[in-house]
Design a protein around this motif. Structure first.
Motif, PDB file in Angstrom:
ATOM      1  N   LEU A  11       0.867  -1.173   0.000  1.00 33.89           N
ATOM      2  CA  LEU A  11       0.000   0.000   0.000  1.00 33.89           C
ATOM      3  C   LEU A  11       0.905   1.223   0.000  1.00 33.89           C
ATOM      4  O   LEU A  11       1.825   1.311   0.814  1.00 33.89           O
ATOM      5  CB  LEU A  11      -0.882   0.020   1.246  1.00 33.89           C
ATOM      6  CG  LEU A  11      -1.889  -1.109   1.375  1.00 33.89           C
ATOM      7  CD1 LEU A  11      -2.413  -1.193   2.799  1.00 33.89           C
ATOM      8  CD2 LEU A  11      -3.023  -0.906   0.401  1.00 33.89           C
ATOM      9  N   ALA A  12       0.660   2.157  -0.908  1.00 39.15           N
ATOM     10  CA  ALA A  12       1.489   3.356  -0.997  1.00 39.15           C
ATOM     11  C   ALA A  12       0.609   4.576  -1.196  1.00 39.15           C
ATOM     12  O   ALA A  12      -0.434   4.495  -1.852  1.00 39.15           O
ATOM     13  CB  ALA A  12       2.486   3.223  -2.140  1.00 39.15           C
ATOM     14  N   TYR A  45       4.712   7.421   1.129  1.00 42.29           N
ATOM     15  CA  TYR A  45       4.853   6.454   2.219  1.00 42.29           C
ATOM     16  C   TYR A  45       3.860   5.309   2.079  1.00 42.29           C
ATOM     17  O   TYR A  45       2.908   5.387   1.322  1.00 42.29           O
ATOM     18  CB  TYR A  45       4.704   7.132   3.582  1.00 42.29           C
ATOM     19  CG  TYR A  45       3.368   7.785   3.854  1.00 42.29           C
ATOM     20  CD1 TYR A  45       2.496   7.226   4.776  1.00 42.29           C
ATOM     21  CD2 TYR A  45       2.995   8.964   3.223  1.00 42.29           C
ATOM     22  CE1 TYR A  45       1.279   7.825   5.061  1.00 42.29           C
ATOM     23  CE2 TYR A  45       1.781   9.573   3.498  1.00 42.29           C
ATOM     24  CZ  TYR A  45       0.927   9.004   4.420  1.00 42.29           C
ATOM     25  OH  TYR A  45      -0.282   9.600   4.695  1.00 42.29           O
ATOM     26  N   GLY A  46       4.146   4.250   2.819  1.00 41.07           N
ATOM     27  CA  GLY A  46       3.265   3.099   2.768  1.00 41.07           C
ATOM     28  C   GLY A  46       3.808   1.945   3.571  1.00 41.07           C
ATOM     29  O   GLY A  46       4.710   2.102   4.387  1.00 41.07           O
ATOM     30  N   MET A  47       3.243   0.787   3.296  1.00 43.84           N
ATOM     31  CA  MET A  47       3.671  -0.422   3.988  1.00 43.84           C
ATOM     32  C   MET A  47       3.617  -1.603   3.028  1.00 43.84           C
ATOM     33  O   MET A  47       2.807  -1.616   2.094  1.00 43.84           O
ATOM     34  CB  MET A  47       2.816  -0.693   5.218  1.00 43.84           C
ATOM     35  CG  MET A  47       1.367  -0.980   4.924  1.00 43.84           C
ATOM     36  SD  MET A  47       0.391  -1.237   6.416  1.00 43.84           S
ATOM     37  CE  MET A  47       0.033   0.447   6.844  1.00 43.84           C
ATOM     38  N   GLU A  48       4.491  -2.540   3.278  1.00 42.79           N
ATOM     39  CA  GLU A  48       4.539  -3.755   2.459  1.00 42.79           C
ATOM     40  C   GLU A  48       4.509  -4.956   3.389  1.00 42.79           C
ATOM     41  O   GLU A  48       5.142  -4.959   4.440  1.00 42.79           O
ATOM     42  CB  GLU A  48       5.818  -3.771   1.626  1.00 42.79           C
ATOM     43  CG  GLU A  48       5.935  -4.982   0.736  1.00 42.79           C
ATOM     44  CD  GLU A  48       7.186  -4.959  -0.125  1.00 42.79           C
ATOM     45  OE1 GLU A  48       7.104  -5.431  -1.259  1.00 42.79           O
ATOM     46  OE2 GLU A  48       8.237  -4.486   0.361  1.00 42.79           O
ATOM     47  N   TRP A  49       3.758  -5.969   2.971  1.00 39.85           N
ATOM     48  CA  TRP A  49       3.641  -7.237   3.689  1.00 39.85           C
ATOM     49  C   TRP A  49       4.002  -8.346   2.720  1.00 39.85           C
ATOM     50  O   TRP A  49       3.445  -8.422   1.643  1.00 39.85           O
ATOM     51  CB  TRP A  49       2.207  -7.444   4.168  1.00 39.85           C
ATOM     52  CG  TRP A  49       1.757  -6.402   5.139  1.00 39.85           C
ATOM     53  CD1 TRP A  49       1.391  -5.112   4.851  1.00 39.85           C
ATOM     54  CD2 TRP A  49       1.642  -6.534   6.536  1.00 39.85           C
ATOM     55  NE1 TRP A  49       1.055  -4.457   5.990  1.00 39.85           N
ATOM     56  CE2 TRP A  49       1.188  -5.307   7.045  1.00 39.85           C
ATOM     57  CE3 TRP A  49       1.864  -7.587   7.422  1.00 39.85           C
ATOM     58  CZ2 TRP A  49       0.967  -5.096   8.395  1.00 39.85           C
ATOM     59  CZ3 TRP A  49       1.633  -7.377   8.766  1.00 39.85           C
ATOM     60  CH2 TRP A  49       1.195  -6.140   9.238  1.00 39.85           C
ATOM     61  N   VAL A  50       4.977  -9.163   3.124  1.00 42.35           N
ATOM     62  CA  VAL A  50       5.381 -10.301   2.298  1.00 42.35           C
ATOM     63  C   VAL A  50       5.297 -11.557   3.166  1.00 42.35           C
ATOM     64  O   VAL A  50       5.791 -11.581   4.295  1.00 42.35           O
ATOM     65  CB  VAL A  50       6.815 -10.129   1.741  1.00 42.35           C
ATOM     66  CG1 VAL A  50       7.203 -11.310   0.875  1.00 42.35           C
ATOM     67  CG2 VAL A  50       6.943  -8.819   0.961  1.00 42.35           C
TER      68      VAL A  50
END
Length: 125
Positions: A35-36, A68-73
């Protein structure tokens, strides 16, 4: 600080950010979610720029903003386990935005960690 007294997440994670925060979603199901967004989270009333693609986010250069954002792997592990890797992504478009975000981050860093823990607990459940 904006959500004192209640759960930080109001509904599903993806909808919380894509609908309310105008985030761009990049999904490589079932292993990756990114998500950005572009905004000024340090403002009393956070300002956002509507983005329609990741290319819009990466090419955005107007001064005074934060990308900005977040990443989930998700990484499969033996015994039906999964390693969840999370990243917080931030890139200021100029030095002023970098300073403003730095001050803001000092104030919200602890709460940000609580949000991440709440998300991970939801995944665990």
């Amino acid at each position: 600080m904006r959500k004192l007294g209640g759960s930080v997440l109001q509904g599903p994670l993806v909808e919380t950010f894509t609908e309310r925060a105008a985030a761009v979603l990049v999904e490589d199901a079932p292993t990756r979610l990114l998500l950005a967004m572009v905004g000024k989270p340090w403002s009393v009333v956070p300002q956002r720029v509507t983005m329609t693609s990741m290319e819009d986010v990466t090419s955005f250069t107007d001064p005074g903003w934060l990308k900005y954002g977040m990443e989930w792997v998700l990484h499969p592990l033996p015994e039906d386990r999964t390693l969840v890797e999370t990243r917080t992504l931030c890139e200021a478009t100029d030095a002023t935005a970098r300073r403003r975000f730095g001050i803001y981050w000092l104030g919200i860093r602890g709460a940000s960690g609580l949000v991440r823990r709440e998300m991970i607990s939801a995944l665990r459940r």
